[in-house]
Scaffold this active site. Structure first.
Site, PDB file in Angstrom:
ATOM      1  N   ASP A 165      70.599  47.792  58.298  1.00 53.64           N
ATOM      2  CA  ASP A 165      71.003  49.135  57.889  1.00 53.64           C
ATOM      3  C   ASP A 165      71.507  49.085  56.461  1.00 53.64           C
ATOM      4  OD1 ASP A 165      71.268  51.846  58.164  1.00 53.64           O
ATOM      5  OD2 ASP A 165      73.206  51.770  59.154  1.00 53.64           O
ATOM      6  N   GLY A 166      71.335  50.173  55.741  1.00 46.38           N
ATOM      7  CA  GLY A 166      71.837  50.281  54.377  1.00 46.38           C
ATOM      8  C   GLY A 166      72.550  51.604  54.188  1.00 46.38           C
ATOM      9  N   GLU A 190      68.266  49.483  52.104  1.00 51.73           N
ATOM     10  CA  GLU A 190      67.484  49.154  53.300  1.00 51.73           C
ATOM     11  C   GLU A 190      66.618  47.917  53.052  1.00 51.73           C
ATOM     12  OE1 GLU A 190      68.049  50.542  56.070  1.00 51.73           O
ATOM     13  OE2 GLU A 190      68.942  52.477  55.586  1.00 51.73           O
ATOM     14  N   ASP A 193      66.427  51.752  60.673  1.00 50.73           N
ATOM     15  CA  ASP A 193      66.407  53.213  60.793  1.00 50.73           C
ATOM     16  C   ASP A 193      65.794  53.848  59.543  1.00 50.73           C
ATOM     17  OD1 ASP A 193      68.410  52.964  58.910  1.00 50.73           O
ATOM     18  OD2 ASP A 193      69.922  54.049  60.051  1.00 50.73           O
ATOM     19  N   HIS A 217      71.843  56.451  64.200  1.00 49.51           N
ATOM     20  CA  HIS A 217      72.964  57.276  64.659  1.00 49.51           C
ATOM     21  C   HIS A 217      72.683  57.961  65.986  1.00 49.51           C
ATOM     22  CE1 HIS A 217      74.303  56.407  60.643  1.00 49.51           C
ATOM     23  NE2 HIS A 217      73.222  56.992  60.157  1.00 49.51           N
ATOM     24  N   ASP A 253      75.281  49.652  60.994  1.00 47.68           N
ATOM     25  CA  ASP A 253      75.840  50.723  60.180  1.00 47.68           C
ATOM     26  C   ASP A 253      77.303  50.422  59.857  1.00 47.68           C
ATOM     27  OD1 ASP A 253      75.662  53.214  58.853  1.00 47.68           O
ATOM     28  OD2 ASP A 253      76.674  54.182  60.523  1.00 47.68           O
TER      29      ASP A 253
END
Length: 158
Positions: A8-9, A52, A74, A129, A139
């Protein structure tokens, strides 16, 4: 060895502020025991797509031997770039995004292609999310990195 890589970024929405990324490697050792390795890192003045990409690169670079890797991200940008072969055209064949629009993040795409060559990699989109525990943990890592004091600088934007 088979590895699951969750990434995640977070660019934090501020072009002058910090961003961060997180990555978790999960694998089973020869004795059948599950292990995980968590990584997070902070960067400044960069974009979410760079975050990402850096998350995926960091995870793949952490692998010492050739592995079969499922990357869960994501970021549809990252996943689609490989699954729809955009990256092959952008980097390997010199495609442009629009009439004359340059391809962004070419330095990171080349770095990712180089490390990807060492492994068998599949890219999988995980809707962010939505309560997926590994995505939520990544996250959390990205936010921790973004808010941390020890931030590195992104060499292309400084």
């Amino acid at each position: 060895m088979y590895v699951k890589l969750y990434t995640d970024g977070a660019a934090r929405g501020n072009p002058d502020g910090p961003g961060g990324y997180g990555a978790i490697l999960e694998y089973v050792d020869k004795k059948g025991q599950l292990h995980s390795k968590e990584m997070s890192q902070g960067y400044r003045k960069t974009t979410n797509n760079r975050m990402e990409l850096l998350a995926v690169i960091t995870g793949l670079e952490a692998l010492n031997c050739p592995c079969e890797v499922d990357v869960f991200s994501d970021s549809k940008y990252v996943v689609d770039a490989f699954n729809q072969h955009w990256i092959d055209g952008w980097v390997k064949k010199g495609w442009k995004r629009g009439k004359n629009e340059p391809v962004k993040n070419v330095d990171l795409w080349k770095r990712l292609l180089a490390v990807k060559e060492k492994h068998t990699v599949r890219f999988n989109w995980v809707k962010g999310h939505d309560g997926h525990p590994q995505n939520e943990r990544c996250d959390e890592l990205a936010t921790t990195a973004a808010d941390g004091n020890e931030l590195l600088r992104d060499e292309k934007t400084e």
